[in-house]
Design an enzyme around this catalytic site. Structure first.
Site, PDB file in Angstrom:
ATOM      1  N   MET A   1       0.029   1.346 -10.266  1.00  0.00           N
ATOM      2  CA  MET A   1       0.416   2.691  -9.848  1.00  0.00           C
ATOM      3  C   MET A   1       0.240   2.843  -8.333  1.00  0.00           C
ATOM      4  O   MET A   1       0.222   3.970  -7.819  1.00  0.00           O
ATOM      5  CB  MET A   1      -0.403   3.746 -10.588  1.00  0.00           C
ATOM      6  CG  MET A   1      -0.150   3.700 -12.093  1.00  0.00           C
ATOM      7  SD  MET A   1      -0.475   5.268 -12.921  1.00  0.00           S
ATOM      8  CE  MET A   1      -2.196   5.489 -12.543  1.00  0.00           C
ATOM      9  N   GLY A   2       0.103   1.727  -7.631  1.00  0.00           N
ATOM     10  CA  GLY A   2       0.052   1.784  -6.170  1.00  0.00           C
ATOM     11  C   GLY A   2      -1.299   2.182  -5.611  1.00  0.00           C
ATOM     12  O   GLY A   2      -2.296   2.179  -6.319  1.00  0.00           O
TER      13      GLY A   2
ATOM     14  N   LEU B   1      -2.804   0.386  -3.319  1.00  0.00           N
ATOM     15  CA  LEU B   1      -3.319  -0.935  -3.700  1.00  0.00           C
ATOM     16  C   LEU B   1      -4.651  -1.259  -3.032  1.00  0.00           C
ATOM     17  O   LEU B   1      -4.932  -0.829  -1.921  1.00  0.00           O
ATOM     18  CB  LEU B   1      -2.280  -1.999  -3.325  1.00  0.00           C
ATOM     19  CG  LEU B   1      -0.903  -1.797  -3.956  1.00  0.00           C
ATOM     20  CD1 LEU B   1       0.078  -2.855  -3.458  1.00  0.00           C
ATOM     21  CD2 LEU B   1      -0.982  -1.823  -5.481  1.00  0.00           C
ATOM     22  N   HIS B   2      -5.440  -2.030  -3.752  1.00  0.00           N
ATOM     23  CA  HIS B   2      -6.711  -2.532  -3.222  1.00  0.00           C
ATOM     24  C   HIS B   2      -6.825  -4.007  -3.606  1.00  0.00           C
ATOM     25  O   HIS B   2      -5.920  -4.567  -4.265  1.00  0.00           O
ATOM     26  CB  HIS B   2      -7.879  -1.691  -3.750  1.00  0.00           C
ATOM     27  CG  HIS B   2      -7.888  -1.522  -5.246  1.00  0.00           C
ATOM     28  ND1 HIS B   2      -8.074  -2.573  -6.126  1.00  0.00           N
ATOM     29  CD2 HIS B   2      -7.704  -0.427  -6.026  1.00  0.00           C
ATOM     30  CE1 HIS B   2      -8.041  -2.125  -7.353  1.00  0.00           C
ATOM     31  NE2 HIS B   2      -7.803  -0.827  -7.331  1.00  0.00           N
TER      32      HIS B   2
ATOM     33  N   HIS C   1      -5.978  -5.157  -7.215  1.00  0.00           N
ATOM     34  CA  HIS C   1      -4.551  -5.355  -7.501  1.00  0.00           C
ATOM     35  C   HIS C   1      -4.075  -6.692  -6.926  1.00  0.00           C
ATOM     36  O   HIS C   1      -3.337  -7.441  -7.573  1.00  0.00           O
ATOM     37  CB  HIS C   1      -3.708  -4.249  -6.860  1.00  0.00           C
ATOM     38  CG  HIS C   1      -3.946  -2.871  -7.388  1.00  0.00           C
ATOM     39  ND1 HIS C   1      -4.456  -1.856  -6.613  1.00  0.00           N
ATOM     40  CD2 HIS C   1      -3.725  -2.329  -8.613  1.00  0.00           C
ATOM     41  CE1 HIS C   1      -4.534  -0.738  -7.334  1.00  0.00           C
ATOM     42  NE2 HIS C   1      -4.102  -0.994  -8.548  1.00  0.00           N
TER      43      HIS C   1
ATOM     44  N   LYS D   1     -10.649  -4.490 -15.834  1.00  0.00           N
ATOM     45  CA  LYS D   1     -11.315  -3.212 -15.555  1.00  0.00           C
ATOM     46  C   LYS D   1     -10.852  -2.124 -16.527  1.00  0.00           C
ATOM     47  O   LYS D   1     -11.639  -1.304 -16.967  1.00  0.00           O
ATOM     48  CB  LYS D   1     -11.023  -2.761 -14.137  1.00  0.00           C
ATOM     49  CG  LYS D   1     -11.642  -1.436 -13.907  1.00  0.00           C
ATOM     50  CD  LYS D   1     -11.411  -0.853 -12.576  1.00  0.00           C
ATOM     51  CE  LYS D   1     -11.705   0.604 -12.685  1.00  0.00           C
ATOM     52  NZ  LYS D   1     -10.491   1.396 -12.557  1.00  0.00           N
TER      53      LYS D   1
ATOM     54  N   SER E   1      -8.207   2.899  -7.263  1.00  0.00           N
ATOM     55  CA  SER E   1      -7.496   3.805  -6.358  1.00  0.00           C
ATOM     56  C   SER E   1      -8.177   5.166  -6.349  1.00  0.00           C
ATOM     57  O   SER E   1      -8.145   5.889  -5.353  1.00  0.00           O
ATOM     58  CB  SER E   1      -6.045   3.961  -6.808  1.00  0.00           C
ATOM     59  OG  SER E   1      -5.460   2.701  -7.014  1.00  0.00           O
TER      60      SER E   1
END
Ligand code: AMP
Length: 290
Positions: free
Chosen positions: A30-31, A33-34, A37, A149, A186
């Protein structure tokens, strides 16, 4: 890196890549990003020729009181991170195209999705299954990577993929954490400095359960109460649930004799955070006679 917005262009591109013999990998997100991801992108990269990261804040998996409108977004930053991570296709459809007006077909998984987050967020997994099924049909991946997660999500998607015969291998990536142990998410950006400190109780509670388990405790109740004690020590924390369930069936267990999933959801202020650990007894190593 190619950016695709149109659902038909995505599907045509995937069909052409398949016809050219390419192995396709997909990482749904869902964007915002970290590194968590991006670790999934690396896993997809190892297993495929062309990696597609999908960025879609899926409205059907948010409840009416949830954070759809304020969910963090930064397309330019995400696109830069994807480029640097070696993503080949960034698929970022708009909601109006993903869900045609009057869309009335959904995918439901009816067993694994009922408890835990499914009980706390009615309709959530119907939204997740529906969008993942659609993304599979659009990106046509051979392999799709999901994070451990979101423990229940991973198990629900595995079950859906098996039950509906999607020809997709589901790969799980481990949970990436900040240096102090907080699971990357996020949603961590919602936390103020004080809440960010208090959010550490999730990992501390899971560590305590693992510690008691390692020391030989097999009853679920004392693990749960030790965890509750840690969570409630944080004034900003409000328990949503702690679940100690069979890792395969997600049915609650009283004793942890088989691999067990301990999953929890806690509000820190207004922010709902989740985390989990799987506990299993280490296999008994046979004694070697001298
Ligand atoms: P989201 O953007 O939150 O929907 O997550 C997209 C994917 O990234 C899901 O498969 C998540 O399980 C995964 N993910 C989220 N956080 C982490 C993390 N800290 N480590 C590894 N994977 C993660």
């Amino acid at each position: 890196m190619r950016i695709i917005r149109s659902v038909s262009e995505m599907q045509q591109t995937a069909l052409a890549l398949r016809a050219a013999g390419k192995r396709l990998g997909c990482v749904p997100t869902m964007g915002f990003l970290h590194a968590g991801h991006l670790s999934l992108v690396a896993l997809a990269r190892e297993r495929s020729d062309v990696v597609t990261l999908t960025l879609f804040i899926n409205p059907t998996q948010f409840g009416p009181q949830e954070d759809l409108a304020k969910y963090p977004r930064d397309f330019e930053r995400d696109a830069g991170l994807c480029r640097d991570a070696g993503v080949d296709i960034l698929f970022a459809p708009v909601a109006a195209e993903m869900y045609a007006a009057g869309a009335s077909s959904y995918v439901t998984e009816e067993k694994l999705s009922t408890g835990l987050c499914g009980a706390a967020r009615p309709g959530h997994f119907r939204g997740v299954c529906t969008v993942v099924a659609k993304l599979f049909n659009l990106c046509l991946p051979h392999v799709a990577v999901f994070g451990a997660k979101d423990a229940q999500q991973l198990r629900v998607i595995r079950r859906m993929t098996r039950d509906l015969n999607f020809p997709v291998a589901i790969v799980a990536g481990p949970t990436l954490r900040e240096a102090d142990g907080l699971a990357m998410s996020s949603r961590n950006t919602y936390l103020n400095a004080d809440e960010r400190r208090q959010a550490l109780v999730l990992k501390r509670a899971l560590d305590e359960a693992a510690h008691l388990f390692d020391a030989g405790e097999r009853a679920a109740a004392p693990l749960k109460s030790a965890m509750e004690k840690i969570i409630t020590s944080a004034p900003a924390a409000k328990m949503d649930y702690i679940a100690i369930v069979d890792d395969e069936t997600l049915a609650p267990v009283e004793r942890l004799e088989r691999p067990a999933l301990i999953a929890l959801a806690v509000f820190i202020g207004q922010t709902r955070l989740i985390d989990n650990v799987v506990l299993r007894s280490s296999p008994v190593t046979p004694k070697v006679r001298p």
